[in-house]
Design an enzyme around this catalytic site. Structure first.
Site, PDB file in Angstrom:
ATOM      1  N   ASP A 275       2.122  10.447  22.411  1.00  0.00           N
ATOM      2  CA  ASP A 275       1.313   9.613  21.527  1.00  0.00           C
ATOM      3  C   ASP A 275       0.709  10.488  20.432  1.00  0.00           C
ATOM      4  O   ASP A 275       0.123  11.529  20.726  1.00  0.00           O
ATOM      5  CB  ASP A 275       0.221   8.911  22.332  1.00  0.00           C
ATOM      6  CG  ASP A 275       0.797   7.820  23.222  1.00  0.00           C
ATOM      7  OD1 ASP A 275       1.852   7.260  22.852  1.00  0.00           O
ATOM      8  OD2 ASP A 275       0.213   7.536  24.276  1.00  0.00           O
ATOM      9  N   ASP A 385       7.010   2.301  23.699  1.00  0.00           N
ATOM     10  CA  ASP A 385       5.654   1.989  24.169  1.00  0.00           C
ATOM     11  C   ASP A 385       4.913   1.044  23.231  1.00  0.00           C
ATOM     12  O   ASP A 385       3.702   0.893  23.334  1.00  0.00           O
ATOM     13  CB  ASP A 385       4.885   3.324  24.302  1.00  0.00           C
ATOM     14  CG  ASP A 385       3.580   3.166  25.058  1.00  0.00           C
ATOM     15  OD1 ASP A 385       3.487   2.254  25.894  1.00  0.00           O
ATOM     16  OD2 ASP A 385       2.641   3.956  24.819  1.00  0.00           O
TER      17      ASP A 385
HETATM   18 ZN   LIG Z   1       2.535   5.551  23.622  1.00  0.00          ZN
END
Ligand SMILES: [Zn+2]
Length: 1066
Positions: A275, A385
């Site tokens: 991320d 995601d």
């Molecule tokens: Zn993610």
């Protein structure tokens, strides 16, 4: 002497007891002083010296090399959260160590600082590996192999950069809670140890056998695994010198019993979901990349056969900037086909919130980086995601060279199980991309038996396909694959009763489907809606407001830059625009724009936006100055949109055309202007019918006064709360007769809902929130008329939300405007509340239309099926519309994305939420934004809703001086359905001199959902040739072009088709 030939396994075995016996025999937690694990390590060597230097910043390697260090010892603490500490660790290698090492023994350096850490090659100056602690997520990376070369020097030294955070941040209490700022860290382990690789291997064997016994319980292969494991344990209990080799033989015999050739095949690809920011700030991700990727390269050196897929050009660019030597190694690895850049995007962005052009830029910047730095272009789009996927993505990704798509996120659906794992995804325009959802429902597999079993049993397309993608490696906060995972997968590659495992690449996986299975696959049409995380269309309202503002600003800047460029006034500001775009694109990452990051990350994101606005406005001013001829007192208007506009602007009184009819509260004159498409020119002053806004006396005793707001196009009655009680369309200045109230109740009604999700606070709004509606009817200051026309009428009203929060709104109606605009100012200090504004409409339709990227989609007004019902909160771009055959109402917004429909015909715009995790202060404070209500006759297409919503988001630019350029309309298209979304210089012009030949890019799309042949005319510039291109601006074909002096070309569009058109000027 006893021998193995006398050994007999007991005839009766209790399955549970035996399984548990094996479990305990390899356990870390139980009997680890006597079980097999107790034999793993021997000869531990403690550090001779541990030295410590607390760093000031995050990128201090050069300073750390020569800094003054002071002694530390195991057990010592340090901190606070996010701080950096360098450690110099020195070992003295015992004289007899290397000579005594057996060929199956290896020396490892163990480190546990209860945090993440990087190990550096101090001489060469780059990271070479990483550590992470086991708690609380178990994503442990605890050792680094010590080479014989290091051991031979007798003194082994390590330089470690310790970062005070866990791999998934430091949530206080739960991992998504706001971080514990007071967290401290301690040095728990610092030693070298000799590891018996045979024992390590047997531990892996037993773990796999144990797991097979559990997963294939009641199946023959499960019993055989259990029997084999039990026998291995028995053999290892003995003191026979060949006990280990005999045990290894037993394991090898089991693992050699392969499955049939048609067994489901798992394509295993190393991965490390990273991320860009989430429970940690962007700055830490830069180091996470270095840690994860250096550890990956180290593991590649030791295990040569696996490949690693890695997305996000932004992260590569960070590593290139901060860790150039590591980046050079990655480039080499990409060249050898092992490190595989995937996804083609700048970051793994949100799939709903960015505009169409933003999505294009994600791919333009991403693919361009991959081409420039690695010489490759991604063939797979990669958003494992992201919280749902726009129906326009198949076309957009195809436009940028990717006709394959990978995710797994739809497995998070709360209500309906998605019916496919391998299928064709058909987009809004009919583009199809081969898509795969990993049936293991994860992107961070560990090479475990249970994952393989789930992968094959959960696979929804059995019979049509027999393969799936399997990404292994710790993820979210980075880290990636480990030695354990590769050892596991090596054993699992071909075991009877389990799917086969092939170490592979995403491209190899998709290619094998295309070659063998493509014709069998089903097709899913339209958006991939995630039945979860639908609060992210609203959370962190300011981030979303900035995103929309920056998208509009960049649009204007590119238009102005193009004008200045093609008129030889200045070079095209590629570098400045790149910087601004990259900031916008980074913040579109799938935990930032959706609003699901910690407070520090959103603060950083806001700082990036503030800087974009500051630098963007300065560039805009500079461009306007370049374009200006300095003759003051002349009204010049810039319209960066591709249609003519008539709108109200506020100007300095010296610039007014004709008489001053009305002034604003700052003393500037209102001026109604008409200006051409894509123009910068002196506007004309259209004729108009005055706006009328006035308080009306109650007509009957007992009823209340009301306010009339009326212009040539809209008729509205409002009450003391600013609620619209009557809304009608006027045509040619007259009420359409018979006049029809398009409302079924009071519209512009605010309502607050309880908003307590099941777990994912910032992410989720649950369907049951709709059962807790509380309409806001406490007035603080009743509606008063502020402006009465003739050019602008407005009223102001203030409403109480709670004892802590209130809102003020100004409702505006401009002359000749087709909509009522509502400017809101909200003071918001709530806890788990959801604020919406609602519009009950007197319109019957089974669908609402919502703007999406480069087009629009329909979603039902009803809840007939569980799939309809799950979409209780959905996403739109600038507008949503409910229409019947004859009339409709559109709700347009300048920065909102969440919306919903209830009771078949009540439209809701979602305004603010108040989640407390992971940001305890999400959305607290003051908010300013606008939305608009536009009644119309006919279809929303013919009524101009698409254009008016864009107008709301892109106010005309006004300048009080004459322009050097008399651009009355740079490009004109004869089809109203075609939106010229973006105009910019072509990428191939990056090295073009100010006066060289110039190429423009026009990004256009068909916005009505129909087909047409569009004729574009380039005014006042001579055209060399025109080419239809892909998104990367590679020329594909040439349209029909005008000859002689005509500067036109014709190209056809199918419904919602996006085209990138290159116009090469002479
Ligand atoms: Zn993610």
């Amino acid at each position: 002497m006893a021998s193995y030939s006398n050994y007999r396994a007991p005839p009766l075995k209790h399955t549970f007891m035996t399984t548990e016996r094996i479990d305990k025999y390899i356990s870390n937690a139980y009997f680890s002083d006597v079980n097999l694990r107790s034999r793993l390590l021997s000869k531990t060597i403690e550090a001779a010296e541990i030295l410590h230097y607390p760093a000031k910043g995050r990128f201090d390697f050069e300073i750390a090399k020569s800094a003054a260090y002071s002694p530390k010892k195991v057990g010592d603490s340090f901190g606070p959260l996010w701080s950096t500490h360098w450690f110099r660790v020195k070992f003295v290698v015992p004289e007899d160590l290397t000579a005594a090492l057996k060929e199956y023994e290896e020396v490892l350096f163990y480190w546990d600082s209860s945090s993440e850490a990087t190990i550096w090659d101090e001489v060469k100056g780059h990271p070479i590996g990483a550590f992470s602690c086991a708690e609380p997520h178990g994503n442990v990376r605890e050792y680094f192999p010590v080479s014989n070369e290091m051991l031979s020097s007798k003194r082994v030294e390590f330089l470690l950069e310790v970062t005070c955070n866990k791999d998934l941040g430091e949530g206080n209490g739960s991992f998504i809670a706001p971080p514990n700022e007071k967290a401290t860290y301690s040095l728990k382990r610092c030693q070298m140890a000799v590891r018996d690789s045979r024992v390590y291997s047997l531990l892996t064997d037993l773990k796999i056998l144990h797991d097979i016994a559990k997963e294939l319980k009641d199946k023959e292969r499960g019993f055989v695994a259990l029997y084999t494991a039990n026998e291995i344990v028995n053999r290892l209990q003995s003191t026979f010198p060949d006990a280990i080799s005999k045990a290894q033989e037993l394991a090898a015999d089991y693992f050699s019993q392969g499955s049939g050739p048609n067994q489901h095949t798992v394509h295993a690809v190393g991965h490390c979901h990273m991320d860009c920011a989430w429970l940690w700030p962007f700055e830490e991700t830069k180091r996470k990349c270095a840690r994860s990727w250096s550890a990956t390269l180290d593991l590649m050196n030791r295990y040569p056969n696996w490949k690693f897929a890695c997305s996000s050009a932004q992260q590569y660019e960070w590593v290139q900037h901060h860790y150039p030597l590591l980046f050079a190694q990655i480039q080499e690895s990409v060249k050898s086909g092992r490190f595989i850049p995937v996804g083609g995007s700048w970051v793994e962005m949100d799939g709903y919130l960015p505009s169409g052009e933003s999505m294009c830029r994600q791919l333009l910047y991403g693919q361009s980086f991959f081409l420039r730095e690695f010489g490759i272009k991604s063939t797979e789009f990669w958003l494992p995601d992201t919280f749902g996927y726009s129906a326009q993505l198949p076309q957009i990704i195809s436009h940028f060279g990717m006709n394959r798509f990978f995710t797994q996120k739809i497995s998070w659906n709360l209500i309906n199980k998605f019916p496919h794992h391998t299928f064709y995804w058909k987009g809004l325009d009919g583009s199809c991309v081969l898509s795969h959802f990993a049936p293991g429902d994860s992107y961070h597999m560990k090479g475990e038996v249970g994952e393989l079993v789930k992968t094959s049993t959960n696979f929804e397309d059995k019979g049509r396909s027999n393969k799936s993608l399997y990404l292994f490696g710790h993820g979210d906060g980075g880290q990636g694959p480990t030695q354990d995972m590769l050892e596991n997968l090596d054993r699992l590659k071909d075991i009877d009763g389990l799917p086969r495992v092939e170490l592979s690449t995403p491209a190899e996986f998709f290619t094998s489907i295309e070659e063998k299975e493509a014709r069998n696959l089903c097709t899913w049409s339209g958006e991939l809606y995630l039945e979860m995380h639908n609060g992210t269309y609203t959370t962190q309202s300011k981030i979303k407001w900035y995103n929309r503002r920056c998208e509009s600003l960049l649009h204007n800047l590119e238009f102005l830059s193009t004008l200045a460029y093609i008129h030889d006034l200045s070079p095209y500001p590629f570098i400045s625009l790149d910087k601004l775009w990259k900031g916008v694109l980074l913040n579109q990452f799938h935990d930032v724009l959706p609003g699901s990051s910690i407070e520090a990350t959103h603060k950083d994101a806001r700082a990036i936006y503030t800087n974009i606005i500051k630098e963007g406005k300065a560039l805009q001013e500079e461009l306007l100055q370049q374009i200006s001829d300095k003759t003051e007192g002349v009204l010049t208007v810039c319209n960066a949109l591709s249609w003519p506009r008539t709108e109200l602007v506020a100007v300095e009184t010296a610039c007014v055309l004709g008489d001053i009819l009305q002034e604003d509260l700052k003393g500037r004159a209102y001026q109604l202007v008409s200006v051409g498409a894509l123009a910068i020119s002196q506007p004309t002053m259209p004729s108009f019918i005055p706006v009328s806004v006035k308080r009306m006396k109650a007509s009957t005793p007992g009823s209340s006064d009301w306010i009339l707001m009326e212009n040539s196009k809209v008729y509205a009655e409002l009450d003391y709360l600013g609620r619209i009680t009557w809304l009608s369309v006027k045509e040619e200045g007259e009420l359409k007769t018979p006049s029809r109230n398009l409302l079924s109740g009071a519209a512009n009604q605010f309502a607050v809902y309880d908003d307590i999700p099941l777990f994912w606070d910032a992410w989720d709004v649950m369907g049951y929130h709709q059962e807790t509606r509380r309409a806001l009817t406490d007035v603080i200051a009743a509606a008063v008329v502020v402006e009465e026309g003739p050019l602008r009428g407005s009223i102001e009203v203030s409403i109480k939300i709670s004892d802590r929060s209130y809102l003020k709104q100004i409702i505006v109606l401009d002359a000749e405007s087709p909509y009522l605009r509502v400017d809101c100012e909200i003071y918001w200090h709530e806890n788990r509340k959801f604020l919406k504004v609602e519009f009950p409409l007197n319109i019957v339709s089974d669908h609402v239309t919502y703007e999406t990227q480069f087009g629009h989609i329909r979603r039902p007004t009803h809840r007939n099926t569980s799939w309809d019902s799950a979409k209780y909160e959905v996403c739109c771009q600038r507008w949503m519309d409910l229409s019947d055959y004859s009339v409709g109402v559109s709700i347009m917004n300048d920065s909102k994305y969440g919306c919903s429909v209830t009771d078949h015909s009540t439209l809701h715009l979602s305004l603010l939420r108040a989640p407390k995790a992971p940001d305890a202060n999400a959305d607290m404070g003051t908010h300013r934004f606008s939305y608009a209500v536009m009644p119309h006759t006919g279809s929303f297409q013919e009524a101009g809703v698409i254009r008016r919503a864009r107008d709301l988001n892109s106010p005309l630019l006004v300048k009080g001086s004459l322009s050097k350029i008399k651009e009355t309309s740079l490009v004109v298209c004869d089809q109203p359905s075609i939106v010229l979304d973006t105009i910019k210089a072509a990428e191939c012009d990056r090295n073009t001199e100010v006066k060289g030949p110039k190429s423009l890019i026009l990004r256009c799309y068909e916005s009505y959902g129909g087909s047409c042949s569009a004729r574009f005319t380039i005014q006042s510039h001579s055209v060399d040739y025109v080419a239809i291109c892909d998104g990367l601006e590679k020329e594909l074909e040439q349209p029909i072009v005008g000859v002689g002096d005509s500067q036109w070309f014709i190209t056809s569009f199918s419904p919602f088709q996006v085209k990138t058109i290159k116009v090469v000027l002479l």
